[in-house]
Design a protein around this motif. Structure first.
Motif, PDB file in Angstrom:
ATOM      1  N   TYR A  59       0.833  -1.196   0.000  1.00 33.81           N
ATOM      2  CA  TYR A  59       0.000   0.000   0.000  1.00 33.81           C
ATOM      3  C   TYR A  59       0.874   1.253   0.000  1.00 33.81           C
ATOM      4  O   TYR A  59       0.598   2.225  -0.710  1.00 33.81           O
ATOM      5  CB  TYR A  59      -0.920   0.004   1.217  1.00 33.81           C
ATOM      6  CG  TYR A  59      -1.927  -1.106   1.216  1.00 33.81           C
ATOM      7  CD1 TYR A  59      -2.847  -1.234   0.176  1.00 33.81           C
ATOM      8  CD2 TYR A  59      -1.960  -2.049   2.236  1.00 33.81           C
ATOM      9  CE1 TYR A  59      -3.764  -2.266   0.159  1.00 33.81           C
ATOM     10  CE2 TYR A  59      -2.876  -3.086   2.222  1.00 33.81           C
ATOM     11  CZ  TYR A  59      -3.784  -3.194   1.190  1.00 33.81           C
ATOM     12  OH  TYR A  59      -4.690  -4.219   1.173  1.00 33.81           O
ATOM     13  N   GLY A  60       1.934   1.240   0.791  1.00 38.56           N
ATOM     14  CA  GLY A  60       2.842   2.378   0.807  1.00 38.56           C
ATOM     15  C   GLY A  60       3.530   2.568  -0.529  1.00 38.56           C
ATOM     16  O   GLY A  60       3.724   3.697  -0.989  1.00 38.56           O
ATOM     17  N   ALA A  61       3.886   1.463  -1.172  1.00 38.50           N
ATOM     18  CA  ALA A  61       4.548   1.552  -2.475  1.00 38.50           C
ATOM     19  C   ALA A  61       3.619   2.124  -3.532  1.00 38.50           C
ATOM     20  O   ALA A  61       4.073   2.649  -4.554  1.00 38.50           O
ATOM     21  CB  ALA A  61       5.042   0.169  -2.899  1.00 38.50           C
ATOM     22  N   GLY A  80       1.751   4.710  -3.162  1.00 40.53           N
ATOM     23  CA  GLY A  80       1.669   6.159  -3.056  1.00 40.53           C
ATOM     24  C   GLY A  80       0.860   6.623  -1.871  1.00 40.53           C
ATOM     25  O   GLY A  80       0.370   5.822  -1.061  1.00 40.53           O
ATOM     26  N   PRO A  81       0.670   7.932  -1.738  1.00 42.21           N
ATOM     27  CA  PRO A  81       0.036   8.476  -0.543  1.00 42.21           C
ATOM     28  C   PRO A  81      -1.444   8.162  -0.399  1.00 42.21           C
ATOM     29  O   PRO A  81      -1.954   8.090   0.713  1.00 42.21           O
ATOM     30  CB  PRO A  81       0.249   9.987  -0.686  1.00 42.21           C
ATOM     31  CG  PRO A  81       0.461  10.216  -2.151  1.00 42.21           C
ATOM     32  CD  PRO A  81       1.167   8.988  -2.646  1.00 42.21           C
ATOM     33  N   GLY A  82      -2.167   7.965  -1.494  1.00 41.52           N
ATOM     34  CA  GLY A  82      -3.617   7.755  -1.411  1.00 41.52           C
ATOM     35  C   GLY A  82      -3.996   6.512  -0.616  1.00 41.52           C
ATOM     36  O   GLY A  82      -4.708   6.600   0.397  1.00 41.52           O
ATOM     37  N   PRO A  83      -3.545   5.321  -1.042  1.00 37.63           N
ATOM     38  CA  PRO A  83      -3.874   4.113  -0.274  1.00 37.63           C
ATOM     39  C   PRO A  83      -3.334   4.159   1.150  1.00 37.63           C
ATOM     40  O   PRO A  83      -3.998   3.696   2.085  1.00 37.63           O
ATOM     41  CB  PRO A  83      -3.214   2.991  -1.086  1.00 37.63           C
ATOM     42  CG  PRO A  83      -3.107   3.536  -2.472  1.00 37.63           C
ATOM     43  CD  PRO A  83      -2.845   5.001  -2.294  1.00 37.63           C
ATOM     44  N   CYS A  84      -2.152   4.728   1.321  1.00 43.86           N
ATOM     45  CA  CYS A  84      -1.548   4.822   2.653  1.00 43.86           C
ATOM     46  C   CYS A  84      -2.432   5.660   3.586  1.00 43.86           C
ATOM     47  O   CYS A  84      -2.699   5.272   4.733  1.00 43.86           O
ATOM     48  CB  CYS A  84      -0.162   5.446   2.525  1.00 43.86           C
ATOM     49  SG  CYS A  84       0.885   5.246   3.965  1.00 43.86           S
ATOM     50  N   SER A  85      -2.921   6.778   3.105  1.00 50.77           N
ATOM     51  CA  SER A  85      -3.778   7.639   3.919  1.00 50.77           C
ATOM     52  C   SER A  85      -5.122   6.978   4.207  1.00 50.77           C
ATOM     53  O   SER A  85      -5.680   7.141   5.299  1.00 50.77           O
ATOM     54  CB  SER A  85      -4.009   8.978   3.220  1.00 50.77           C
ATOM     55  OG  SER A  85      -2.796   9.694   3.099  1.00 50.77           O
ATOM     56  N   TYR A  86      -5.649   6.233   3.242  1.00 53.86           N
ATOM     57  CA  TYR A  86      -6.901   5.512   3.448  1.00 53.86           C
ATOM     58  C   TYR A  86      -6.776   4.520   4.602  1.00 53.86           C
ATOM     59  O   TYR A  86      -7.616   4.496   5.514  1.00 53.86           O
ATOM     60  CB  TYR A  86      -7.272   4.785   2.156  1.00 53.86           C
ATOM     61  CG  TYR A  86      -8.298   3.691   2.309  1.00 53.86           C
ATOM     62  CD1 TYR A  86      -9.659   3.979   2.356  1.00 53.86           C
ATOM     63  CD2 TYR A  86      -7.907   2.350   2.396  1.00 53.86           C
ATOM     64  CE1 TYR A  86     -10.605   2.968   2.497  1.00 53.86           C
ATOM     65  CE2 TYR A  86      -8.844   1.333   2.527  1.00 53.86           C
ATOM     66  CZ  TYR A  86     -10.185   1.644   2.578  1.00 53.86           C
ATOM     67  OH  TYR A  86     -11.108   0.638   2.712  1.00 53.86           O
ATOM     68  N   GLY A 137       4.340   5.607   2.002  1.00 49.43           N
ATOM     69  CA  GLY A 137       3.449   6.210   1.026  1.00 49.43           C
ATOM     70  C   GLY A 137       3.628   7.705   0.885  1.00 49.43           C
ATOM     71  O   GLY A 137       3.297   8.284  -0.152  1.00 49.43           O
ATOM     72  N   HIS A 138       4.153   8.359   1.930  1.00 56.34           N
ATOM     73  CA  HIS A 138       4.400   9.797   1.889  1.00 56.34           C
ATOM     74  C   HIS A 138       5.896  10.124   1.823  1.00 56.34           C
ATOM     75  O   HIS A 138       6.314  11.222   2.157  1.00 56.34           O
ATOM     76  CB  HIS A 138       3.759  10.470   3.101  1.00 56.34           C
ATOM     77  CG  HIS A 138       2.266  10.473   3.053  1.00 56.34           C
ATOM     78  ND1 HIS A 138       1.505   9.387   3.451  1.00 56.34           N
ATOM     79  CD2 HIS A 138       1.379  11.414   2.633  1.00 56.34           C
ATOM     80  CE1 HIS A 138       0.223   9.670   3.289  1.00 56.34           C
ATOM     81  NE2 HIS A 138       0.116  10.882   2.788  1.00 56.34           N
ATOM     82  N   GLY A 139       6.685   9.137   1.410  1.00 55.20           N
ATOM     83  CA  GLY A 139       8.087   9.402   1.118  1.00 55.20           C
ATOM     84  C   GLY A 139       9.071   9.083   2.215  1.00 55.20           C
ATOM     85  O   GLY A 139      10.279   9.343   2.055  1.00 55.20           O
ATOM     86  N   LEU A 174       4.327  14.987  10.885  1.00 53.89           N
ATOM     87  CA  LEU A 174       3.532  13.825  10.515  1.00 53.89           C
ATOM     88  C   LEU A 174       3.704  13.570   9.023  1.00 53.89           C
ATOM     89  O   LEU A 174       3.364  14.429   8.203  1.00 53.89           O
ATOM     90  CB  LEU A 174       2.046  14.041  10.825  1.00 53.89           C
ATOM     91  CG  LEU A 174       1.636  14.045  12.301  1.00 53.89           C
ATOM     92  CD1 LEU A 174       0.163  14.404  12.433  1.00 53.89           C
ATOM     93  CD2 LEU A 174       1.923  12.707  12.953  1.00 53.89           C
ATOM     94  N   GLU A 175       4.283  12.425   8.691  1.00 51.48           N
ATOM     95  CA  GLU A 175       4.466  12.023   7.296  1.00 51.48           C
ATOM     96  C   GLU A 175       5.084  13.140   6.457  1.00 51.48           C
ATOM     97  O   GLU A 175       4.618  13.472   5.371  1.00 51.48           O
ATOM     98  CB  GLU A 175       3.125  11.572   6.712  1.00 51.48           C
ATOM     99  CG  GLU A 175       2.573  10.341   7.421  1.00 51.48           C
ATOM    100  CD  GLU A 175       1.210   9.933   6.940  1.00 51.48           C
ATOM    101  OE1 GLU A 175       1.091   8.846   6.339  1.00 51.48           O
ATOM    102  OE2 GLU A 175       0.250  10.696   7.178  1.00 51.48           O
TER     103      GLU A 175
END
Length: 263
Positions: free
Chosen positions: A109-111, A113-119, A144-146, A197-198
């Motif tokens: 999920y992190g790989a 990108g930020p969308g799935p990670c934040s979800y 997901g946020h780098g 945060l992130e």
């Protein structure tokens, strides 16, 4: 079926229901991953908000049905059984207060990108809040946020400093310089740097009397960015409940600081 197996199944259903509020035409044949991808493409903010809300309601209903709320010490064993990659890793107790830290290398999920990670971050926050009756989760770092790894913190105190991650030492001197500059401009104003945060620095302008107007707030951000070009900033000041211009991410962080989540 034991309680946690029941929770896993019901949470999966609650997440799918949240996603289908955005992707209305989806049926049961669509995987959660595909459903999530499409929901984020259409409306990421609503997707995250619905995931939080549905997870929170499920948690509340689960504790009422089973007559049990989970204590902080029970979370590692309970959450690891829910079949979610974000909830696997190494848990340790925080040193300064009742809180737990979950560290992991990252996941698919992190790989993505930020969308799935934040979800997943918001869904987990809602579920934990529901099944514990008050414990919150903050995501200090995420791939997901780098960030290089993922770090979540479950904390008990609503105003815990652990609701934000630490500020890198190499940034502290620059931030103190920005704070002093603002104080010279207006001695009734001070700037509090809560943490990161992130990858986003959260700060708050505090004022006495009539200080702290929009001009001062603009100056704070200008001074920070002059010293730390490219830094991402978030004003963490409490918002009026009548402020309809609140950004989705600001709204989620109000929840992380103990305020009521408003989708």
């Amino acid at each position: 079926m034991d309680a946690l197996a029941d929770l896993e199944a019901r949470w999966r259903h609650a997440r799918r229901a949240a996603l289908r509020t955005v992707v209305h035409e989806a049926d049961g044949s669509v995987t959660e991953e595909d459903l999530l991808r499409e929901a984020l493409r259409r409306d990421a903010a609503t997707t995250r908000a619905r995931a939080f809300d549905n997870s929170l309601r499920l948690g509340h209903g689960f504790t009422r049905f089973h007559g049990k709320t989970y204590a902080l010490s029970e979370l590692p064993a309970a959450l690891s059984r829910l079949g979610v990659a974000c909830l696997q890793g190494t848990w340790r107790a925080a040193e300064t207060e009742p809180a737990l830290v979950l560290e992991r290398d990252g996941c698919a999920y992190g790989a993505a990108g930020p969308g799935p990670c934040s979800y997943w971050r918001d869904a987990i926050d809602g579920l934990v809040l529901g099944i514990t009756g008050g414990i919150r989760c903050a995501r200090h770092e995420s791939q997901g946020h780098g960030d290089a790894r993922c770090v979540d913190v479950a904390y008990v105190r609503p105003e815990s400093p652990l609701r934000f991650g630490p500020i890198p030492e190499e940034q502290r001197m620059a931030l103190e310089g920005a704070r002093r500059r603002v104080r010279l401009f207006d001695s009734s104003v001070d700037v509090v740097f809560h943490g990161v945060l992130e990858g986003v620095l959260h700060y708050e302008v505090k004022a006495t009397g009539c200080g702290g107007n929009l001009a001062v707030a603009s100056m704070v951000e200008r001074e920070i960015r002059r010293r730390l070009p490219g830094i991402a900033l978030q004003d963490a000041a409490p918002r009026s409940p009548f402020d309809t211009e609140l950004k989705p991410e600001e709204d989620r962080q109000r929840g992380a600081s103990g305020a009521t989540h408003v989708p």
